[in-house]
Design a protein around this motif. Sequence first.
Motif: not given
Length: 78
Positions: A54, A75, A68, A60, A71-72, A56-57
């Motif tokens: 993903s 982004a 989380k 991260g 990471i957000e 996210r992966d």
Amino acid sequence: GAGKSTVFSLILRFYDPEIGKILIDGVDVREADPVSVRQRIAIVPQDVTIFAASARDNIGFGRPGASKAEIETAAKDA
């Protein structure tokens, strides 16, 4: 080829030069703590790899253990 791997190995002190010296910010790497030098060196590959995971992966990946929210935020900042 051009000796890139050799230069990298010399900088990280996997072995020392037979003649001459390697300086980082004017300091001979033979006089510096190898662990300290290695912690400050990074490899940036020429080929970009997108992991089969993903977004996210992938974001991260560079910071294991990132939350989380972290990471957000990364982004959004990108």
